[in-house]
Enzyme design. Structure first.
Site, short mmCIF file in Angstrom:
data_model
loop_
_atom_site.label_atom_id
_atom_site.label_comp_id
_atom_site.label_asym_id
_atom_site.label_seq_id
_atom_site.Cartn_x
_atom_site.Cartn_y
_atom_site.Cartn_z
N CYS A 65 -16.57 28.36 -27.97
CA CYS A 65 -16.19 26.95 -27.78
C CYS A 65 -16.02 26.74 -26.27
O CYS A 65 -16.63 27.42 -25.47
CB CYS A 65 -14.93 26.62 -28.57
N TYR A 66 -15.19 25.80 -25.89
CA TYR A 66 -14.98 25.50 -24.47
C TYR A 66 -14.16 26.57 -23.76
O TYR A 66 -14.56 27.10 -22.73
CB TYR A 66 -14.27 24.15 -24.30
#
Length: 110
Positions: A65-66
């Protein structure tokens, strides 16, 4: 079969990739298009069922993810769906990009 996922560093992800692990990116499509781990696959709520149906549940799976937070929930979900070897990238794509800038790609998901 493990009932938990592992949080791992970029160096461990790189080693798993060299051994054939699948890397899935759960960020939004625009962020994926701007940059992602080379060879990773973008998945979202609309494509996850097809991904699971076609996946090798015993092959290592790395979720990105981020920053390494949302990927933990997604990794737990993949465990619940029957995947046996699941990892969450600590630090997410942001850390990966800072450690391995040459091992990123851009462009939309196929």
């Amino acid at each position: 079969m493990s009932d938990t996922f592992q949080r791992i560093a970029p160096e461990q992800v790189r080693q798993l990739r060299e051994n054939g692990a699948q890397v899935v990116d759960i960020r939004d499509p625009q962020s994926f298009a701007v940059g992602h781990i080379s060879g990773s696959r973008h998945i979202d709520n609309h494509s996850v069922a097809d991904f699971i149906a076609a996946a090798d549940l015993d092959a290592p799976l790395v979720v990105v993810c981020y920053h390494g937070n949302s990927s933990q929930s997604a990794a737990a979900y993949f465990i619940q769906q029957g995947f046996s070897d699941v990892y969450s990238l600590d630090g997410g794509f942001e850390l990966w990009r800072s450690v391995y800038p040459a091992d990123t790609s851009s462009g939309e998901a196929e």
